[in-house]
Design a protein around this motif. Sequence first.
Motif, short mmCIF file in Angstrom:
data_model
loop_
_atom_site.label_atom_id
_atom_site.label_comp_id
_atom_site.label_asym_id
_atom_site.label_seq_id
_atom_site.Cartn_x
_atom_site.Cartn_y
_atom_site.Cartn_z
N PRO A 56 38.15 39.68 53.70
CA PRO A 56 37.31 39.13 52.82
C PRO A 56 36.63 37.95 53.16
N THR A 57 35.50 37.51 52.59
CA THR A 57 34.87 36.28 52.59
C THR A 57 34.45 35.70 51.47
N VAL A 58 34.56 34.40 51.25
CA VAL A 58 34.32 33.54 49.86
C VAL A 58 33.16 32.83 49.93
N VAL A 59 32.25 32.94 49.05
CA VAL A 59 31.00 31.89 48.82
C VAL A 59 31.39 31.02 47.42
N LEU A 60 31.39 29.83 47.70
CA LEU A 60 31.83 28.88 46.48
C LEU A 60 30.22 28.76 45.60
N SER A 61 29.80 29.79 45.14
CA SER A 61 28.77 29.64 44.22
C SER A 61 28.37 30.71 43.15
N ALA A 62 27.87 30.44 42.15
CA ALA A 62 27.59 31.52 41.07
C ALA A 62 26.69 32.64 41.57
N PRO A 63 26.58 33.86 41.22
CA PRO A 63 25.61 34.44 41.40
C PRO A 63 24.28 34.18 41.05
N SER A 64 22.97 34.79 41.68
CA SER A 64 21.67 34.44 40.98
C SER A 64 21.57 35.44 40.01
N GLN A 65 20.52 35.24 39.06
CA GLN A 65 20.25 35.88 38.13
C GLN A 65 20.03 37.46 38.45
N ASP A 66 19.38 37.71 39.44
CA ASP A 66 18.85 38.79 40.03
C ASP A 66 20.28 39.61 40.75
N GLU A 67 21.19 39.00 41.47
CA GLU A 67 22.40 39.31 41.62
C GLU A 67 23.08 40.01 40.56
N TRP A 68 23.34 39.17 39.50
CA TRP A 68 23.98 39.49 38.31
C TRP A 68 23.52 40.55 37.67
N ASP A 69 22.15 40.97 37.61
CA ASP A 69 21.39 42.07 36.89
C ASP A 69 21.91 43.20 37.69
N LYS A 70 22.26 43.15 39.01
CA LYS A 70 22.61 44.51 39.78
C LYS A 70 24.05 44.56 39.83
N ALA A 71 24.70 43.74 39.21
CA ALA A 71 26.29 43.89 39.14
C ALA A 71 26.87 44.89 38.01
N THR A 72 28.01 45.08 38.04
CA THR A 72 28.61 46.20 37.10
C THR A 72 29.86 45.40 36.57
N ASP A 73 29.97 45.45 35.29
CA ASP A 73 31.33 44.79 35.10
C ASP A 73 32.59 45.87 34.80
N LYS A 77 29.40 48.69 32.70
CA LYS A 77 28.15 48.45 32.27
C LYS A 77 27.20 47.62 33.49
N ARG A 78 25.97 47.84 33.67
CA ARG A 78 25.23 47.42 34.33
C ARG A 78 23.74 47.18 33.75
N PRO A 79 23.29 45.99 33.50
CA PRO A 79 24.06 44.97 34.15
C PRO A 79 25.10 44.38 33.36
N PRO A 80 26.16 43.54 33.59
CA PRO A 80 26.98 43.13 32.61
C PRO A 80 26.62 42.61 31.17
N THR A 81 27.49 42.83 30.11
CA THR A 81 27.16 42.50 28.98
C THR A 81 27.18 41.02 28.58
N THR A 82 28.02 40.53 29.36
CA THR A 82 28.22 38.70 29.51
C THR A 82 26.85 38.19 29.98
N PRO A 83 26.78 36.81 29.58
CA PRO A 83 25.60 36.23 30.10
C PRO A 83 25.98 35.75 31.37
N LEU A 84 25.13 35.24 32.44
CA LEU A 84 24.98 34.75 33.67
C LEU A 84 26.22 33.66 33.69
N PRO A 85 27.24 33.67 34.45
CA PRO A 85 28.12 32.61 34.54
C PRO A 85 27.53 31.57 35.40
N SER A 86 27.75 30.17 35.23
CA SER A 86 27.43 28.97 35.86
C SER A 86 28.45 28.41 36.36
#
Length: 313
Positions: A56-73, A77-86
Amino acid sequence: MSLTSFDLAIGLDATSLNTGMAELHSKHHDAVFTGRESTQFNGEQAVLTWDVKGAPTVVLSAPSQDEWDKATDAGGKRPPTTPLPSENVLRITLTNTDAALTNAGQTTSVTGKDIDVYGAVSAKDGKLSVTVLAVRLDTAGMDSWKAFFVQHLVIPHLVKAGGNALSQLTIPTQELFGEKLTLVPDQALITGTHLVLATAADIDGNATPDPLAAGFTWPDKPLWALFSRRLIEWVLDRAIREKALGKQQHFSQSSKPLTISADYRLRGYTGLRLAADSLTNAQATLDMAYGVNISPLGIDPDKCALFNATKSM
């Protein structure tokens, strides 16, 4: 979020974390990065397996809004029901991942997928804890059944794999201080460039470090460790007590025409403190017992007036 005080903080940048991840994957692939779990599907028993084949590889930053909208919780649920974390969010990419579901003699699988896991970091029970918020897996080109399988069956189970991966990385406090001082990580922070684990030490019943100085900044190095002044003073105190306190020491040096020798012992000390402007200079009031002998070369010290005159120095 920020850290206002600590006794020990260890920071790792993404490169250092990925080096640790590669080693973890190499040594503990089967234990951490594979899984087999029974589940229910359409009222029947099914078996889900997965295998993260690449480190695995690690990136030390939060996802962009576009990445979050394409994610699944974890609930599918897609997109996740929680707001974009920062804040305090990182991304772990599970590289070259296979997953398969076997049910009623039929197997549905995906292979060779890179799966992004977004997680919030914290310190829990003395370890780095990653709470998985969402997972992003590209389902383009999959038929509707396979996309459903991935979104609602694979992803909720891979949440566990993503959460377990970084939780294996801990501060090696016992290697640093043996059994003498217990340091349990109780804070975690992502600064933008580093993942920081920090702790307060219980020193003489006081587990509250002094506040950080105004203008404090994190080091600009891949891997670093920072110690509070009071922790350094504690380490110095233990070193003096174990290595020097109460032990007889001898010094001797000859230089024509004299021989100088000394016997001394540290009986005690008070007020051990680091200098106000330096972490490498310390001050204390010492209680010393010592005797100094001076004699001309080749002369018996007991017959030497100089020796007798200086014996009680």
